[in-house]
Design an enzyme around this catalytic site. Structure first.
Site, short mmCIF file in Angstrom:
data_model
loop_
_atom_site.label_atom_id
_atom_site.label_comp_id
_atom_site.label_asym_id
_atom_site.label_seq_id
_atom_site.Cartn_x
_atom_site.Cartn_y
_atom_site.Cartn_z
N GLU A 60 3.39 -20.73 -43.53
CA GLU A 60 1.93 -20.79 -43.62
C GLU A 60 1.24 -19.98 -42.52
O GLU A 60 0.22 -19.34 -42.76
CB GLU A 60 1.46 -22.25 -43.58
CG GLU A 60 1.72 -23.01 -44.87
CD GLU A 60 3.18 -23.35 -45.09
OE1 GLU A 60 3.58 -23.53 -46.27
OE2 GLU A 60 3.91 -23.45 -44.08
N HIS A 129 1.83 -34.55 -49.49
CA HIS A 129 1.20 -33.79 -50.58
C HIS A 129 -0.16 -34.35 -50.96
O HIS A 129 -0.65 -34.08 -52.05
CB HIS A 129 2.10 -33.79 -51.82
CG HIS A 129 3.44 -33.18 -51.61
ND1 HIS A 129 4.48 -33.88 -51.04
CD2 HIS A 129 3.92 -31.94 -51.88
CE1 HIS A 129 5.55 -33.10 -50.98
NE2 HIS A 129 5.23 -31.92 -51.48
#
Length: 337
Positions: A60, A129
């Site tokens: 990321e 998540h």
């Protein structure tokens, strides 16, 4: 006009933008051939090629750092972080580089970067998540933070974000990716079930950043919400037959404080609802602003309904969410005070 759910509206918005501007590139984990874990970039690599829509390593900070370099050199990257929970390794790049570029160069360089990411719960994704980290970005000067609640706004806000010369964090509530859900229940609704889609224009259009929408006018109380919670709040007002004014913030930063202030001064009461944890959540900022600007018009303290101050509880996801029972209690509290 075409009936589209939020995923389809986002996909079409990206397609419209890329057709108009060849500087726009899309990057992220699995966004290319596979079309994204939620299929938001489906078909775009096949249409625009691997140099404009491409997969990245699972990194990321690398995704965002590379995109910052692209934006500084004239491209307009739209990158996807697969889940908002994964954005933290890139947080330093966002805060220390992207958000400060305009300021540190005295306006010489802009940073036309959009960071898309599915956020929030509702898909049984557990702690890694399902998080709602929006307040971490609204605290950062130089960033814009956008959260749509419906397909029409999702496409229009995304196109406005791509046009914007400053970096935009664009959170997409995955619980409503496939359309509206039944907000009248505290029990789960299958997140992948098909729901009626919304009519979305086929042409290019924008929804201005920094402008809230009055979803439902009313006189008794002002309810401030965004993303999935717009649907929860609307269901609560309708179910309890309350003449409340529901405002969908759409953009958290810049915030449309003028619309909020006008509404609260009219109703004299305010309830804030969001999915993120209560402490230091964006509702705290909204409460403070309403107190500062509308104190002499308030008939009761501002009330907040939010997630628990705990790590995201996988097994108790649907109790964690603000739902009809908690909303009814909060509305009663603010109306009877």
């Amino acid at each position: 006009m075409t009936a589209r759910n939020m995923i389809q509206a986002i996909n079409h918005g990206l397609q419209c933008a890329m057709e108009q501007d060849d500087r726009i590139v899309i990057a992220g984990e699995d966004v290319g051939y596979f079309g994204g874990v939620f299929r938001a970039t489906h078909g775009l690599q096949q249409q625009f090629g691997k140099t404009r829509v491409f997969d990245t390593p699972i990194s990321e900070n690398g995704i965002i750092g590379t995109a910052i370099g692209m934006a500084a050199y004239g491209l307009k990257p739209v990158v996807e972080i697969q889940f908002a929970d994964y954005i933290y390794p890139g947080y330093d790049q966002i805060v220390s580089e992207a958000a400060r570029m305009r300021y540190r160069t005295a306006g010489e360089w802009t940073m036309p970067l959009v960071i898309r990411s599915p956020y929030g719960g509702g898909i049984y994704g557990g702690q890694t998540h399902s998080q709602s980290p929006e307040s971490l970005f609204t605290h950062v000067s130089g960033l814009r933070t956008v959260i749509p609640s419906n397909p029409y706004d999702a496409k229009g806000l995304l196109l406005a974000a791509i046009e914007d010369p400053d970096p935009v964090v664009f959170f997409e509530p995955k619980r409503i990716y496939n359309g509206p859900f039944d907000g009248h229940h505290d029990k789960p609704v299958a997140p992948w079930s098909k729901h009626p889609a919304s009519e979305v224009p086929d042409d290019y259009y924008t929804v201005p950043l920094g402008k809230a929408a009055i979803v439902r006018p009313g006189e008794a109380v002002t309810v401030l919400a965004y993303g999935t919670m717009v649907h929860v709040a609307l269901a609560a007002l309708e179910e309890n037959d309350i003449d409340g004014e529901l405002i969908d913030l759409r953009t958290l930063l810049p915030l449309d404080i003028e619309t909020i202030e006008e509404s609260v001064k009219k109703t004299g009461r305010c309830l804030v609802v969001h999915e993120a944890t209560r402490t230091s959540g964006f509702g705290a900022e909204l409460s403070a602003l309403v107190q500062e600007r509308c104190f002499y018009h308030l008939e009761a303290p501002v009330v907040r309904v939010a997630g628990w101050d705990t790590p995201y509880p996988h097994a108790y996801e649907w109790i964690y969410f603000p739902g009809p029972i908690r909303m009814r209690t909060a509305l009663k509290k603010v109306l009877e005070a």
